[in-house]
Design an enzyme around this catalytic site. Structure first.
Site, PDB file in Angstrom:
ATOM      1  N   LYS A   8     -70.374  23.996  25.672  1.00 46.28           N
ATOM      2  CA  LYS A   8     -71.515  23.416  26.411  1.00 46.28           C
ATOM      3  C   LYS A   8     -72.759  23.440  25.543  1.00 46.28           C
ATOM      4  CE  LYS A   8     -73.761  27.580  27.204  1.00 46.28           C
ATOM      5  NZ  LYS A   8     -74.981  27.987  26.501  1.00 46.28           N
ATOM      6  N   ASP A 134     -72.442  32.358  32.234  1.00 45.06           N
ATOM      7  CA  ASP A 134     -72.108  30.949  32.009  1.00 45.06           C
ATOM      8  C   ASP A 134     -70.708  30.584  32.506  1.00 45.06           C
ATOM      9  OD1 ASP A 134     -74.541  30.528  30.801  1.00 45.06           O
ATOM     10  OD2 ASP A 134     -73.767  30.718  28.752  1.00 45.06           O
TER      11      ASP A 134
END
Ligand code: C5P
Length: 302
Positions: A8, A134
């Site tokens: 990401k 995350d």
């Protein structure tokens, strides 16, 4: 069974404030990209074992989030069967690209499919957050706003079509150290994050590029001044915007088109000691690979 674990970027990251539990409340925009690790899961009678390929600095014991995810999942669902997991690492560690977190989410989704467990999505998200801030994002991926530690997620539309370039330095950054170095007078870029989301909704390339921001960057640059030189070099290449992902060390640069990037990569793929690589946003997170994927995304893992 194979599971894809994409990396990401944080297109924007505002630090909203420090919490009593020691973490920071954030406002961020996550974006999954086509750089990905691959996990292979094989059933075995007993025990959880991990084999890492492609990065000999990554531990294979319980300090690896894959092992912790598998142990937590097995104990939560009372599974006595074992599993052998092989991970092929392509996402560099300590780069802010979420490799370890994505691997953990891929482990949860892979085990759910392998063991045929009917997981309650709320319990799965809670377990994901226990593994790391995350990890919940990677259960769904794509483009999303993250609030709280990053686990309160709201899907967003795809970002505008552009050329995306990653710059991956040799050195790693340590998330805990970066957050610890934040000055107490936090200047959260919350308004800029709102504008970034607005630009995504309108597909406005110029406004999107103008609102790329990361409140962690000044602190990271104090720890690693080489990042300032990488930013300047990317700007000299003609980037519309340069951003830091997470707590670094990777940076990304936005160009008007993918064609612009192809030219740059022809000219040499190292910039101020950072490895350059084109990337593409993807609309998914960790997921079990189907035969269809092999046809549609033959080079996703490359
Ligand atoms: O959740 P994770 O293990 O990825 O976080 C690593 C460290 O980063 C935490 O121990 C904390 O110091 C810091 N952190 C934070 N606020 C967040 C996420 C991480 O302070 N929202």
């Amino acid at each position: 069974m194979r599971v894809l674990a994409p990396a990401k970027l944080n297109l924007g990251l505002a630090v909203v404030g420090k919490r009593p539990d020691g973490y920071h409340d954030l406002l961020t925009v996550f974006q999954a990209i086509d750089l990905a690790d691959t996990l292979t899961l094989r059933s075995r009678a007993h025990g959880i074992a991990l084999h890492v390929e492609g990065d000999d600095t990554i531990p294979e014991g319980p300090e690896n989030l894959i092992v912790r995810a598998a142990m937590a999942y097995a104990s939560e669902h009372g599974v006595e069967q074992g599993v052998l997991i092989t991970v092929t690492k392509r996402i560099p560690a300590g780069a802010g690209l979420g490799g370890g977190s994505s691997d953990a989410a891929a482990t949860l989704l892979g085990l759910e499919a392998l063991w045929g467990v009917d997981a309650d999505p709320v319990a799965e998200r809670r377990l994901a957050l226990e593994l790391g801030s995350d990890v919940p994002f990677f259960l769904t991926g794509g483009t999303a706003r993250g609030e709280g530690r990053g686990e309160i997620l709201t899907p967003l539309p795809d970002p505008p079509e552009m050329g995306w370039l990653l710059a991956i330095p040799e050195f790693r950054c340590h998330t805990r150290e970066v957050f610890a170095s934040l000055s107490p007078g936090l200047t959260g870029s919350i308004q800029k994050l709102r504008m970034l989301e607005e630009a995504i909704h309108h597909g406005d390339v110029e406004a999107f590029a103008r609102h790329i921001v990361n409140d962690l960057e000044p602190g990271v640059v104090r720890i690693e001044p080489r990042l300032a030189r990488i930013r300047e070099a990317l700007q000299r290449l003609g980037a519309m915007a340069v951003g830091l992902t997470g707590s670094g060390s990777a940076m990304f640069a936005l160009f008007r088109s993918q064609g612009d990037i192809a030219q740059l990569l022809d000219a040499g793929s190292i910039l101020e000691g950072a490895r350059l690589r084109a990337c593409v946003p993807v609309g998914f997170g960790a997921r079990v690979v189907t035969e269809d994927d092999d046809h549609r995304h033959p080079d996703l893992a490359g």
